[in-house]
Design a protein around this motif. Structure first.
Motif, PDB file in Angstrom:
ATOM      1  N   GLU A 162       6.093  -8.499   0.976  1.00  9.56           N
ATOM      2  CA  GLU A 162       6.288  -7.727   2.203  1.00  9.56           C
ATOM      3  C   GLU A 162       7.726  -7.240   2.256  1.00  9.56           C
ATOM      4  OE1 GLU A 162       5.461 -10.171   5.601  1.00  9.56           O
ATOM      5  OE2 GLU A 162       3.346  -9.624   5.587  1.00  9.56           O
ATOM      6  N   PRO A 163       7.916  -5.995   2.664  1.00  8.12           N
ATOM      7  CA  PRO A 163       9.291  -5.545   2.865  1.00  8.12           C
ATOM      8  C   PRO A 163       9.903  -6.302   4.050  1.00  8.12           C
ATOM      9  CG  PRO A 163       7.728  -3.825   3.485  1.00  8.12           C
ATOM     10  CD  PRO A 163       6.939  -4.951   2.942  1.00  8.12           C
ATOM     11  N   SER A 164      11.195  -6.418   4.038  1.00  6.86           N
ATOM     12  CA  SER A 164      11.882  -7.070   5.151  1.00  6.86           C
ATOM     13  C   SER A 164      11.787  -6.185   6.393  1.00  6.86           C
ATOM     14  CB  SER A 164      13.357  -7.287   4.804  1.00  6.86           C
ATOM     15  OG  SER A 164      14.009  -6.029   4.686  1.00  6.86           O
ATOM     16  N   GLN A 165      12.106  -6.759   7.522  1.00  6.81           N
ATOM     17  CA  GLN A 165      12.124  -5.969   8.749  1.00  6.81           C
ATOM     18  C   GLN A 165      13.188  -4.876   8.649  1.00  6.81           C
ATOM     19  OE1 GLN A 165      13.033  -8.056  12.434  1.00  6.81           O
ATOM     20  NE2 GLN A 165      11.374  -6.944  13.423  1.00  6.81           N
ATOM     21  N   ALA A 166      14.309  -5.184   8.005  1.00 13.68           N
ATOM     22  CA  ALA A 166      15.360  -4.179   7.821  1.00 13.68           C
ATOM     23  C   ALA A 166      14.851  -3.010   6.975  1.00 13.68           C
ATOM     24  CB  ALA A 166      16.586  -4.812   7.171  1.00 13.68           C
ATOM     25  N   MET A 167      14.117  -3.305   5.901  1.00 11.58           N
ATOM     26  CA  MET A 167      13.542  -2.239   5.079  1.00 11.58           C
ATOM     27  C   MET A 167      12.530  -1.451   5.894  1.00 11.58           C
ATOM     28  SD  MET A 167      13.407  -0.553   2.247  1.00 11.58           S
ATOM     29  CE  MET A 167      14.177  -1.541   0.971  1.00 11.58           C
TER      30      MET A 167
ATOM     31  N   ARG B 180      -2.021  -7.641   8.218  1.00  9.98           N
ATOM     32  CA  ARG B 180      -0.946  -6.684   7.908  1.00  9.98           C
ATOM     33  C   ARG B 180      -0.870  -5.588   8.975  1.00  9.98           C
ATOM     34  NH1 ARG B 180      -2.472  -7.740   2.456  1.00  9.98           N
ATOM     35  NH2 ARG B 180      -3.849  -5.942   2.398  1.00  9.98           N
ATOM     36  N   GLU B 181      -2.028  -5.123   9.462  1.00  8.61           N
ATOM     37  CA  GLU B 181      -2.035  -4.102  10.520  1.00  8.61           C
ATOM     38  C   GLU B 181      -1.374  -4.637  11.787  1.00  8.61           C
ATOM     39  OE1 GLU B 181      -6.122  -2.954  11.011  1.00  8.61           O
ATOM     40  OE2 GLU B 181      -6.164  -1.872   9.101  1.00  8.61           O
ATOM     41  N   LEU B 182      -1.685  -5.864  12.157  1.00 10.62           N
ATOM     42  CA  LEU B 182      -1.098  -6.455  13.357  1.00 10.62           C
ATOM     43  C   LEU B 182       0.395  -6.707  13.176  1.00 10.62           C
ATOM     44  CD1 LEU B 182      -3.961  -8.940  14.300  1.00 10.62           C
ATOM     45  CD2 LEU B 182      -3.454  -6.720  15.355  1.00 10.62           C
ATOM     46  N   LYS B 183       0.804  -7.155  11.988  1.00 13.52           N
ATOM     47  CA  LYS B 183       2.224  -7.391  11.725  1.00 13.52           C
ATOM     48  C   LYS B 183       3.021  -6.091  11.761  1.00 13.52           C
ATOM     49  CE  LYS B 183       3.642 -10.620   8.938  1.00 13.52           C
ATOM     50  NZ  LYS B 183       3.872 -11.475   7.779  1.00 13.52           N
TER      51      LYS B 183
ATOM     52  N   PRO C 116       1.287  -1.811   3.121  1.00 10.48           N
ATOM     53  CA  PRO C 116       1.412  -1.131   1.824  1.00 10.48           C
ATOM     54  C   PRO C 116       1.139   0.369   1.908  1.00 10.48           C
ATOM     55  CG  PRO C 116       0.276  -3.205   1.530  1.00 10.48           C
ATOM     56  CD  PRO C 116       0.437  -3.016   3.018  1.00 10.48           C
ATOM     57  N   GLU C 117       0.135   0.752   2.675  1.00 12.29           N
ATOM     58  CA  GLU C 117      -0.210   2.173   2.813  1.00 12.29           C
ATOM     59  C   GLU C 117       0.914   2.953   3.483  1.00 12.29           C
ATOM     60  OE1 GLU C 117      -2.016  -0.384   4.147  1.00 12.29           O
ATOM     61  OE2 GLU C 117      -3.721  -0.468   2.793  1.00 12.29           O
ATOM     62  N   THR C 118       1.577   2.334   4.441  1.00 12.13           N
ATOM     63  CA  THR C 118       2.685   2.989   5.140  1.00 12.13           C
ATOM     64  C   THR C 118       3.872   3.160   4.210  1.00 12.13           C
ATOM     65  OG1 THR C 118       1.929   2.028   7.234  1.00 12.13           O
ATOM     66  CG2 THR C 118       4.204   2.831   7.148  1.00 12.13           C
ATOM     67  N   VAL C 119       4.185   2.120   3.444  1.00  8.28           N
ATOM     68  CA  VAL C 119       5.292   2.197   2.480  1.00  8.28           C
ATOM     69  C   VAL C 119       5.030   3.332   1.489  1.00  8.28           C
ATOM     70  CG1 VAL C 119       6.502   0.998   0.610  1.00  8.28           C
ATOM     71  CG2 VAL C 119       5.906  -0.247   2.706  1.00  8.28           C
ATOM     72  N   ARG C 120       3.823   3.376   0.938  1.00  8.11           N
ATOM     73  CA  ARG C 120       3.464   4.414  -0.047  1.00  8.11           C
ATOM     74  C   ARG C 120       3.548   5.813   0.570  1.00  8.11           C
ATOM     75  NH1 ARG C 120      -1.230   2.690  -1.190  1.00  8.11           N
ATOM     76  NH2 ARG C 120      -0.525   1.349  -2.863  1.00  8.11           N
TER      77      ARG C 120
ATOM     78  N   PRO D 205      14.154  -2.436  -8.958  1.00  5.25           N
ATOM     79  CA  PRO D 205      13.232  -1.503  -9.606  1.00  5.25           C
ATOM     80  C   PRO D 205      11.752  -1.780  -9.362  1.00  5.25           C
ATOM     81  CG  PRO D 205      14.310  -2.913 -11.229  1.00  5.25           C
ATOM     82  CD  PRO D 205      14.971  -3.173  -9.913  1.00  5.25           C
ATOM     83  N   SER D 206      11.367  -3.012  -9.074  1.00  3.23           N
ATOM     84  CA  SER D 206       9.936  -3.290  -8.884  1.00  3.23           C
ATOM     85  C   SER D 206       9.559  -3.581  -7.438  1.00  3.23           C
ATOM     86  CB  SER D 206       9.497  -4.442  -9.782  1.00  3.23           C
ATOM     87  OG  SER D 206      10.183  -5.625  -9.415  1.00  3.23           O
ATOM     88  N   ALA D 207      10.512  -3.490  -6.513  1.00  2.14           N
ATOM     89  CA  ALA D 207      10.245  -3.846  -5.117  1.00  2.14           C
ATOM     90  C   ALA D 207       9.131  -3.001  -4.512  1.00  2.14           C
ATOM     91  CB  ALA D 207      11.511  -3.707  -4.283  1.00  2.14           C
ATOM     92  N   PHE D 208       9.193  -1.688  -4.701  1.00  2.00           N
ATOM     93  CA  PHE D 208       8.204  -0.819  -4.056  1.00  2.00           C
ATOM     94  C   PHE D 208       6.833  -0.954  -4.700  1.00  2.00           C
ATOM     95  CE2 PHE D 208      11.795   0.558  -1.834  1.00  2.00           C
ATOM     96  CZ  PHE D 208      11.354   1.173  -0.682  1.00  2.00           C
ATOM     97  N   ASP D 209       6.791  -1.257  -5.973  1.00  2.00           N
ATOM     98  CA  ASP D 209       5.512  -1.553  -6.615  1.00  2.00           C
ATOM     99  C   ASP D 209       4.879  -2.773  -5.944  1.00  2.00           C
ATOM    100  OD1 ASP D 209       3.443  -1.456  -8.720  1.00  2.00           O
ATOM    101  OD2 ASP D 209       4.432  -3.278  -9.435  1.00  2.00           O
ATOM    102  N   LYS D 210       5.670  -3.792  -5.708  1.00  3.19           N
ATOM    103  CA  LYS D 210       5.167  -5.016  -5.072  1.00  3.19           C
ATOM    104  C   LYS D 210       4.786  -4.768  -3.618  1.00  3.19           C
ATOM    105  CE  LYS D 210       7.608  -8.187  -8.091  1.00  3.19           C
ATOM    106  NZ  LYS D 210       8.680  -9.180  -8.210  1.00  3.19           N
ATOM    107  N   TYR D 211       5.573  -3.983  -2.890  1.00  2.00           N
ATOM    108  CA  TYR D 211       5.229  -3.664  -1.503  1.00  2.00           C
ATOM    109  C   TYR D 211       3.891  -2.929  -1.442  1.00  2.00           C
ATOM    110  CZ  TYR D 211      10.294  -4.281  -0.544  1.00  2.00           C
ATOM    111  OH  TYR D 211      11.572  -4.740  -0.447  1.00  2.00           O
ATOM    112  N   GLU D 212       3.712  -1.971  -2.318  1.00  2.00           N
ATOM    113  CA  GLU D 212       2.529  -1.111  -2.274  1.00  2.00           C
ATOM    114  C   GLU D 212       1.275  -1.799  -2.798  1.00  2.00           C
ATOM    115  OE1 GLU D 212       3.431   2.793  -3.868  1.00  2.00           O
ATOM    116  OE2 GLU D 212       5.347   2.806  -2.803  1.00  2.00           O
TER     117      GLU D 212
END
Length: 145
Positions: free
Chosen positions: A114-119, A65-68, A77-81, A102-109
């Motif tokens: 994974e959030p899309s590149q656009a997100m 995840r860090e490399l991606k 997840p830490e960055t999104v939060r 409604p549950s997207a950010f819960d799942k990202y975090e």
């Protein structure tokens, strides 16, 4: 398969011992060396029979995840939060205002999605310019403002 919490027998009948090996995780030309827990044969260069179970997979997942985040601009997840919290949004409000539901950010975090590149691009933009959130909120129904 488990003979003892510190040893296992591989499918090929080799004794594997609990330990840590240095493993390199790569993604699009980037790499990171991690300490990988698991069950390994005594030969330090032979990984053919290595077995990783349960939480053994976490260090590799975190490194990937860090490399991606660097290579593909997909936020961890830490960055999104961190960004969501900086913006003062609940997970539900972030999903409504920024997209994903409604549950997207819960799942990202929780690293369940994974959030899309656009997100990722939107989050980076709002991290640098949080005042732009007001423009997005102004176009939302009252219950999400």
């Amino acid at each position: 398969m488990i003979d003892h919490p510190e040893t296992m027998i591989s499918d090929r009948g080799r004794v594997l011992r609990r330990g840590i090996r240095h493993v390199t995780v790569t993604c699009k030309g980037l790499s990171k060396t991690i300490e990988q827990p698991g069950y390994y044969p005594d030969d330090p260069v032979d990984f053919d029979d290595a077995i990783l179970v349960g939480s053994d997979l976490e260090p590799g997942d975190v490194a990937l995840r860090e490399l991606k985040e660097i290579a593909d601009r997909i936020p961890r997840p830490e960055t999104v939060r961190r960004i969501r919290t900086k913006l003062g949004l609940s997970q539900k409000a972030a999903g409504a205002i920024l997209g994903g539901g409604p549950s997207a950010f819960d799942k990202y975090e929780r690293a369940e999605a994974e959030p899309s590149q656009a997100m990722g691009n939107l989050l980076r933009l709002l991290d640098r310019h949080p005042e732009l959130l007001q423009e997005l909120r102004a176009e939302m129904p009252d219950e999400h403002r």
